[in-house]
Design an enzyme around this catalytic site. Structure first.
Site, mmCIF file in Angstrom:
data_model
loop_
_atom_site.group_PDB
_atom_site.id
_atom_site.type_symbol
_atom_site.label_atom_id
_atom_site.label_comp_id
_atom_site.label_asym_id
_atom_site.label_seq_id
_atom_site.Cartn_x
_atom_site.Cartn_y
_atom_site.Cartn_z
ATOM 1 N N GLY A 1 0.779 -1.229 0.000
ATOM 2 C CA GLY A 1 0.000 0.000 0.000
ATOM 3 C C GLY A 1 0.808 1.274 0.000
ATOM 4 O O GLY A 1 0.245 2.373 -0.119
ATOM 5 N N ARG A 2 2.126 1.167 0.126
ATOM 6 C CA ARG A 2 2.932 2.378 0.311
ATOM 7 C C ARG A 2 3.119 3.185 -0.955
ATOM 8 O O ARG A 2 3.531 4.344 -0.898
ATOM 9 C CB ARG A 2 4.282 2.006 0.937
ATOM 10 C CG ARG A 2 4.129 1.553 2.382
ATOM 11 C CD ARG A 2 5.435 1.392 3.126
ATOM 12 N NE ARG A 2 5.152 1.047 4.508
ATOM 13 C CZ ARG A 2 5.435 -0.121 5.085
ATOM 14 N NH1 ARG A 2 6.046 -1.058 4.392
ATOM 15 N NH2 ARG A 2 5.130 -0.349 6.345
ATOM 16 N N PHE B 1 2.298 7.357 9.854
ATOM 17 C CA PHE B 1 1.460 6.189 9.629
ATOM 18 C C PHE B 1 1.952 5.292 8.502
ATOM 19 O O PHE B 1 2.860 5.642 7.774
ATOM 20 C CB PHE B 1 -0.018 6.544 9.509
ATOM 21 C CG PHE B 1 -0.477 7.305 8.293
ATOM 22 C CD1 PHE B 1 -1.787 7.752 8.253
ATOM 23 C CD2 PHE B 1 0.327 7.566 7.205
ATOM 24 C CE1 PHE B 1 -2.266 8.442 7.151
ATOM 25 C CE2 PHE B 1 -0.141 8.250 6.102
ATOM 26 C CZ PHE B 1 -1.447 8.688 6.082
ATOM 27 N N GLU B 2 1.357 4.079 8.447
ATOM 28 C CA GLU B 2 1.811 2.986 7.580
ATOM 29 C C GLU B 2 3.272 2.642 7.857
ATOM 30 O O GLU B 2 4.047 2.327 6.939
ATOM 31 C CB GLU B 2 1.582 3.324 6.103
ATOM 32 C CG GLU B 2 0.103 3.393 5.738
ATOM 33 C CD GLU B 2 -0.149 3.408 4.248
ATOM 34 O OE1 GLU B 2 0.697 2.900 3.499
ATOM 35 O OE2 GLU B 2 -1.201 3.929 3.838
ATOM 36 N N GLY B 3 3.647 2.661 9.135
ATOM 37 C CA GLY B 3 5.011 2.382 9.552
ATOM 38 C C GLY B 3 5.766 3.674 9.752
ATOM 39 O O GLY B 3 5.988 4.425 8.806
#
Length: 582
Positions: free
Chosen positions: A272-273, A393-395
């Protein structure tokens, strides 16, 4: 070494850099977007610009109200923005990862909250269904997700379990009839208040594994969400808690294998990144346009500030950062689209670089606007608030840097372990033993001479040779540094976060530099009207990256880490700053 005719789709390009190897076959020539996507993108980006361009005042009000009205969400449905990556057979547009990132870039050039509503649905909310869902699950849910009848959200984060996804406490218990009973609460869930479809991760502690992924519908009994969170940025997007109180989940709604939920979550986040990176690039493009207009129109000391060196420096740096981020995001999207199975490190690199680049871009664009940029009347302050979340976010970028370093070093460590084993058993299996020793000796010779698999043999314009030589040199330096670190620390390298950060930053600069090099070469070959400026960007990136990489390699041996650690320990023990002005 793989060839263009037979690429090894299981090999990570970024991980190979830790061995000093540059995977030319995967990086050159620079990928082109497929014709089908090109045709669709033209119409879509025009429609997005027309729709959102007329809503500038409304979008600003949505930010202040911290909510997107129902009629606006319906308009997003009507435009097909919830079906971007869903296959056509289920009613979606089936865009490639590259085209999808381009769409999010376009929405982000107008408003980040719009990108987040759409992106959280596609990039993570229902991505698990695409990656791990069975045929029955896809038939049941994808048509509704494509139309936006159902909006999706990704439920992983919990209080006390942010980056440590394995520490989740939401629990699912398997019942005798094959159903599951779900209890727990998730926090900071994007689309939490408007979603109908949740991808939920819960501790199951089954013989198959500790964590399992589930598809949960918002309409089920026991599912609820809290009020909208009052956020610093991306305020118009819905962010809430989501609670599960004795929710009965059918066995048919287990997503992926039981007990393998952690793998499901990581695959979703990795894939998703590109959407996040595309959004960052779209924001930078908009900021550069605004900064150019501001610099040309604003006059000081009798002339436009665009004539001042320090303003021009900002414009040039913003442009170079945007070009480098864009080159990397599109390359990673292509790697995913081409069927590569190991791209998680490259995706992490693109997210780190793009998220930090757009924040620098916001800072500089606001600075060019000066006092006006600080006022809510202009968009700079909102964009500065909105982009701050991207490195969280997302890591978080800290976690992702450690991920990059440890994944790269893991392969080198495995080679050293194999070498040690070969030395010990060389007389029992001399063919294998000498083979391993030969491979290792060959790598050490290449490191010593700077010649070998780290060479770029693709045809390059003479103007790009300095960047090519830089990549070749520091691929070797990264390989040597990785070897030294593992010999020095062994398994304890996992505790050396300062060293990991330096190694990760070298690897990121290398990968981004290779993406820039490949793209600029393709622009030269295509005789693009802005090819000369692209060459200037390559030169600028090369000089700046050389200084960064040299500093990071040098810092592995000579640094202030012990001073930093001891100072931090004292401040933490004291609970704050200790000195008063006398």
């Amino acid at each position: 070494m793989t060839t263009a005719a037979s690429p090894n789709l299981d090999e990570s390009i970024a991980k190979q850099l830790f061995f000093g190897h540059i995977a030319e076959d995967a990086l050159f020539p620079y990928p082109q977007i497929r014709e089908r996507d090109r045709e669709m993108l033209g119409a879509m980006t025009d429609a997005i610009d027309q729709f959102l361009g007329d809503k500038t005042a409304e979008l600003r009000q949505y930010d202040r109200d911290a909510e997107q009205p129902a009629e606006f969400i319906q308009a997003l449905r009507d435009m097909g923005l919830f079906g971007l990556i869903i296959p056509e057979e289920y009613g979606g547009l089936e865009l490639s990862n590259g085209a999808y990132a381009r769409v999010l870039g376009q929405t982000s050039s107008h408003d980040s909250s719009v990108s987040l509503t759409v992106g959280a649905h596609s990039s993570i909310g229902m991505k698990g269904l695409l990656l791990f869902g069975n045929d029955e699950q896809k038939q049941r849910y994808l048509p509704k997700l494509a139309s936006g009848e159902m909006i999706a959200a990704f439920c992983l984060t919990e209080s006390g379990a942010g980056s440590d996804a394995a520490a989740i406490r939401t629990k699912a218990t398997r019942n005798d009839d094959g159903t599951w009973t779900l209890n727990g609460e998730k926090i900071w869930i994007t689309n939490g208040g408007i979603a109908d479809f949740y991808t939920v991760f819960a501790r199951t502690d089954t013989p198959e594994g500790k964590v399992t992924a589930f598809i949960v519908e918002a309409a089920w009994e026991g599912v609820s969400h809290g009020p909208h969170e009052d956020k610093m940025g991306i305020r118009a997007s819905s962010t809430t808690t989501v609670a599960f109180n004795d929710v009965r989940v059918p066995g048919a709604n287990v997503l992926g294998p039981v007990g393998k939920g952690f793998k499901v979550a990581m695959n979703i986040l990795n894939s998703g990144r590109t959407g996040l990176g595309g959004g960052a690039v779209g924001g930078m493009r908009a900021l550069i346009r605004m900064a150019c207009a501001q610099a040309s129109e604003r006059k000081q000391f009798g002339q436009a500030i665009a004539g001042f060196g320090l303003v021009r420096e900002k414009i040039a740096q913003m442009t170079a950062d945007c070009f480098a981020a864009e080159s990397t995001v599109w390359m990673v999207a292509h790697l995913i689209d081409s069927g590569r199975t190991d791209y998680s490190v490259e995706a992490a690199m693109s997210k780190v670089f793009a998220s930090e680049a757009v924040q620098r871009c916001c800072y500089e664009a606001l600075q060019i606007a000066a006092g006006n940029g600080f006022m809510r009347e202009l968009p700079y302050e909102q964009m500065t608030r909105d982009t701050r979340i991207l490195s969280i976010f997302e890591g978080t970028n800290e976690i992702l840097r450690l991920y990059v370093a440890l994944n790269g070093l893991k392969g080198v460590g495995a080679t050293l372990a194999e070498l040690q084993s070969a030395v010990g058993g060389i007389f029992n299996d001399p063919i294998k033993g000498f083979g391993v020793l030969g491979d290792y000796a060959g790598r050490k010779v290449r490191e010593a001479t700077g010649y070998g698999t780290g060479r770029i043999r693709a045809p390059l314009d003479d103007a790009l040779r300095p960047l090519a030589r830089l990549c070749e040199k520091y691929a070797v330096e990264l390989s040597k540094a990785s070897d030294r670190l593992l010999r020095k620390h062994g398994k304890k390298i996992a505790d050396q976060q300062h060293a990991q950060k330096r190694v990760a930053d070298v690897a990121i600069d290398l990968f981004v530099g290779l993406c820039v090099l490949s793209r600029v070469q393709s622009l030269i070959q295509a005789q693009h009207p802005a090819a000369e400026d692209a060459i200037r960007i390559a030169r600028l990136f090369a000089r700046q990256a050389r200084r960064r990489m040299a500093r990071n390699i040098r810092g592995l041996e000579r640094n202030e880490d012990e001073i930093i650690e001891s100072l931090a320990a004292s401040v933490l023990e004291r609970g704050g700053y200790a000195w008063d002005v006398m």
